[in-house]
Design a protein around this motif. Structure first.
Motif, PDB file in Angstrom:
ATOM      1  N   LEU A  51       0.791  -1.227   0.000  1.00 15.33           N
ATOM      2  CA  LEU A  51       0.000   0.000   0.000  1.00 15.33           C
ATOM      3  C   LEU A  51       0.827   1.282   0.000  1.00 15.33           C
ATOM      4  O   LEU A  51       0.448   2.254  -0.672  1.00 15.33           O
ATOM      5  N   LEU A  52       1.923   1.335   0.722  1.00 16.69           N
ATOM      6  CA  LEU A  52       2.691   2.579   0.821  1.00 16.69           C
ATOM      7  C   LEU A  52       3.254   3.047  -0.527  1.00 16.69           C
ATOM      8  O   LEU A  52       3.129   4.235  -0.853  1.00 16.69           O
ATOM      9  N   PRO A  53       3.848   2.173  -1.336  1.00 17.74           N
ATOM     10  CA  PRO A  53       4.280   2.639  -2.662  1.00 17.74           C
ATOM     11  C   PRO A  53       3.108   3.113  -3.529  1.00 17.74           C
ATOM     12  O   PRO A  53       3.236   4.084  -4.276  1.00 17.74           O
ATOM     13  N   LEU A  54       1.976   2.453  -3.405  1.00 15.24           N
ATOM     14  CA  LEU A  54       0.795   2.854  -4.164  1.00 15.24           C
ATOM     15  C   LEU A  54       0.314   4.245  -3.720  1.00 15.24           C
ATOM     16  O   LEU A  54      -0.041   5.078  -4.559  1.00 15.24           O
ATOM     17  N   ILE A  55       0.334   4.495  -2.420  1.00 12.92           N
ATOM     18  CA  ILE A  55      -0.038   5.819  -1.900  1.00 12.92           C
ATOM     19  C   ILE A  55       0.900   6.884  -2.464  1.00 12.92           C
ATOM     20  O   ILE A  55       0.452   7.959  -2.878  1.00 12.92           O
ATOM     21  N   LEU A  56       2.182   6.583  -2.511  1.00 15.08           N
ATOM     22  CA  LEU A  56       3.165   7.525  -3.048  1.00 15.08           C
ATOM     23  C   LEU A  56       2.895   7.804  -4.537  1.00 15.08           C
ATOM     24  O   LEU A  56       2.876   8.965  -4.966  1.00 15.08           O
ATOM     25  N   VAL A  57       2.657   6.765  -5.311  1.00 14.02           N
ATOM     26  CA  VAL A  57       2.396   6.929  -6.748  1.00 14.02           C
ATOM     27  C   VAL A  57       1.124   7.739  -6.981  1.00 14.02           C
ATOM     28  O   VAL A  57       1.091   8.644  -7.825  1.00 14.02           O
ATOM     29  N   LEU A  58       0.073   7.436  -6.241  1.00  9.94           N
ATOM     30  CA  LEU A  58      -1.180   8.176  -6.389  1.00  9.94           C
ATOM     31  C   LEU A  58      -1.005   9.648  -6.012  1.00  9.94           C
ATOM     32  O   LEU A  58      -1.531  10.539  -6.691  1.00  9.94           O
ATOM     33  N   SER A  59      -0.251   9.910  -4.958  1.00 10.42           N
ATOM     34  CA  SER A  59      -0.021  11.296  -4.514  1.00 10.42           C
ATOM     35  C   SER A  59       0.808  12.077  -5.527  1.00 10.42           C
ATOM     36  O   SER A  59       0.491  13.239  -5.837  1.00 10.42           O
ATOM     37  N   VAL A  60       1.855  11.468  -6.050  1.00 13.25           N
ATOM     38  CA  VAL A  60       2.675  12.132  -7.073  1.00 13.25           C
ATOM     39  C   VAL A  60       1.834  12.384  -8.319  1.00 13.25           C
ATOM     40  O   VAL A  60       1.921  13.453  -8.931  1.00 13.25           O
ATOM     41  N   GLY A  61       1.003  11.425  -8.692  1.00 11.20           N
ATOM     42  CA  GLY A  61       0.113  11.615  -9.836  1.00 11.20           C
ATOM     43  C   GLY A  61      -0.835  12.786  -9.624  1.00 11.20           C
ATOM     44  O   GLY A  61      -1.023  13.619 -10.511  1.00 11.20           O
ATOM     45  N   ALA A  62      -1.425  12.870  -8.440  1.00 18.91           N
ATOM     46  CA  ALA A  62      -2.355  13.959  -8.131  1.00 18.91           C
ATOM     47  C   ALA A  62      -1.649  15.307  -8.177  1.00 18.91           C
ATOM     48  O   ALA A  62      -2.168  16.264  -8.765  1.00 18.91           O
ATOM     49  N   LEU A  63      -0.485  15.393  -7.571  1.00 16.13           N
ATOM     50  CA  LEU A  63       0.253  16.654  -7.571  1.00 16.13           C
ATOM     51  C   LEU A  63       0.690  17.047  -8.984  1.00 16.13           C
ATOM     52  O   LEU A  63       0.658  18.228  -9.342  1.00 16.13           O
ATOM     53  N   SER A  64       1.063  16.081  -9.782  1.00 16.77           N
ATOM     54  CA  SER A  64       1.482  16.366 -11.153  1.00 16.77           C
ATOM     55  C   SER A  64       0.321  16.852 -12.003  1.00 16.77           C
ATOM     56  O   SER A  64       0.464  17.803 -12.781  1.00 16.77           O
ATOM     57  N   VAL A  65      -0.832  16.210 -11.861  1.00 13.72           N
ATOM     58  CA  VAL A  65      -2.017  16.647 -12.616  1.00 13.72           C
ATOM     59  C   VAL A  65      -2.394  18.068 -12.197  1.00 13.72           C
ATOM     60  O   VAL A  65      -2.683  18.916 -13.048  1.00 13.72           O
ATOM     61  N   ALA A  66      -2.373  18.331 -10.896  1.00 18.21           N
ATOM     62  CA  ALA A  66      -2.698  19.671 -10.415  1.00 18.21           C
ATOM     63  C   ALA A  66      -1.695  20.700 -10.940  1.00 18.21           C
ATOM     64  O   ALA A  66      -2.081  21.784 -11.382  1.00 18.21           O
ATOM     65  N   ALA A  67      -0.414  20.348 -10.919  1.00 14.72           N
ATOM     66  CA  ALA A  67       0.614  21.272 -11.404  1.00 14.72           C
ATOM     67  C   ALA A  67       0.450  21.524 -12.903  1.00 14.72           C
ATOM     68  O   ALA A  67       0.470  22.679 -13.348  1.00 14.72           O
ATOM     69  N   ALA A  68       0.286  20.472 -13.685  1.00 13.27           N
ATOM     70  CA  ALA A  68       0.122  20.630 -15.134  1.00 13.27           C
ATOM     71  C   ALA A  68      -1.128  21.434 -15.440  1.00 13.27           C
ATOM     72  O   ALA A  68      -1.142  22.259 -16.356  1.00 13.27           O
ATOM     73  N   SER A  69      -2.175  21.217 -14.670  1.00  9.94           N
ATOM     74  CA  SER A  69      -3.424  21.946 -14.868  1.00  9.94           C
ATOM     75  C   SER A  69      -3.253  23.436 -14.614  1.00  9.94           C
ATOM     76  O   SER A  69      -3.899  24.259 -15.256  1.00  9.94           O
ATOM     77  N   GLY A  70      -2.373  23.763 -13.687  1.00 10.55           N
ATOM     78  CA  GLY A  70      -2.129  25.164 -13.360  1.00 10.55           C
ATOM     79  C   GLY A  70      -0.982  25.783 -14.139  1.00 10.55           C
ATOM     80  O   GLY A  70      -0.545  26.883 -13.826  1.00 10.55           O
ATOM     81  N   GLY A  71      -0.476  25.054 -15.137  1.00 11.04           N
ATOM     82  CA  GLY A  71       0.612  25.582 -15.938  1.00 11.04           C
ATOM     83  C   GLY A  71       1.953  25.557 -15.244  1.00 11.04           C
ATOM     84  O   GLY A  71       2.865  26.297 -15.586  1.00 11.04           O
ATOM     85  N   ARG A  72       2.107  24.691 -14.271  1.00 11.69           N
ATOM     86  CA  ARG A  72       3.346  24.585 -13.511  1.00 11.69           C
ATOM     87  C   ARG A  72       3.953  23.199 -13.705  1.00 11.69           C
ATOM     88  O   ARG A  72       3.316  22.292 -14.207  1.00 11.69           O
ATOM     89  N   GLY A  73       5.198  23.057 -13.274  1.00 13.03           N
ATOM     90  CA  GLY A  73       5.833  21.739 -13.251  1.00 13.03           C
ATOM     91  C   GLY A  73       6.553  21.351 -14.520  1.00 13.03           C
ATOM     92  O   GLY A  73       7.282  20.355 -14.527  1.00 13.03           O
ATOM     93  N   GLY A  74       6.349  22.075 -15.600  1.00 10.30           N
ATOM     94  CA  GLY A  74       7.058  21.800 -16.842  1.00 10.30           C
ATOM     95  C   GLY A  74       6.790  20.413 -17.399  1.00 10.30           C
ATOM     96  O   GLY A  74       5.752  19.804 -17.141  1.00 10.30           O
TER      97      GLY A  74
END
Length: 144
Positions: A51-74
């Motif tokens: 579960l812990l690696p899955l939580i990490l992957v899901l969290s990174v995915g969420a942050l990346s989608v949010a960043a890309a959506s806001g024009g951030r993160g490159g």
């Protein structure tokens, strides 16, 4: 940071999924076999090691989608967002196959959860992530 509604939707679903998995780490399930069959249609251990690696992957995915959506993160944020989109597209398409009863017991909890929850959410997330990626490719206009 401004986040589009499609980006906020996809990021929220990923974070909610991460929180559900974190809950299973903090409060182990009484019948992990039944949960595994209902969620995955297979027996998979619900241990911190899984579960812990899955939580990490899901969290990174969420942050990346949010960043890309806001024009951030490159490009890293867009690349992870593209991976999220590909993953939910594949899951959504496989879910459509399962919805027709192929490869799953139509009387199982998994079948009904897949039909009314997992597949529609994955297909909606595919659309949302697609919108985020299309908008992320547009050049930013500077108004005076």
């Amino acid at each position: 940071m401004n986040i589009s509604r499609p980006g906020a939707f996809a990021a929220a679903v990923l974070l909610l999924d991460a929180l559900v998995h974190l809950f299973w780490v903090v409060r182990p399930i009484a019948d992990p076999r039944a949960l595994s069959l209902a969620v995955l249609n297979a027996e998979v251990p619900f241990t911190p090691r899984v579960l812990l690696p899955l939580i990490l992957v899901l969290s990174v995915g969420a942050l990346s989608v949010a960043a890309a959506s806001g024009g951030r993160g490159g490009w890293p944020a867009r690349a992870v967002t593209m991976a999220v989109g590909a993953g939910v597209l594949v899951r959504g398409l496989v879910g459509v196959v399962w919805a027709f009863g192929l490869g799953t017991d139509t009387g199982s909890p998994f079948y009904w959860l897949n039909l009314f929850l997992y597949t529609p959410v994955c297909l909606a997330m595919t659309l949302a992530v697609g919108i985020v990626l299309v908008r992320a490719r547009r050049p930013v206009s500077i108004s005076s």
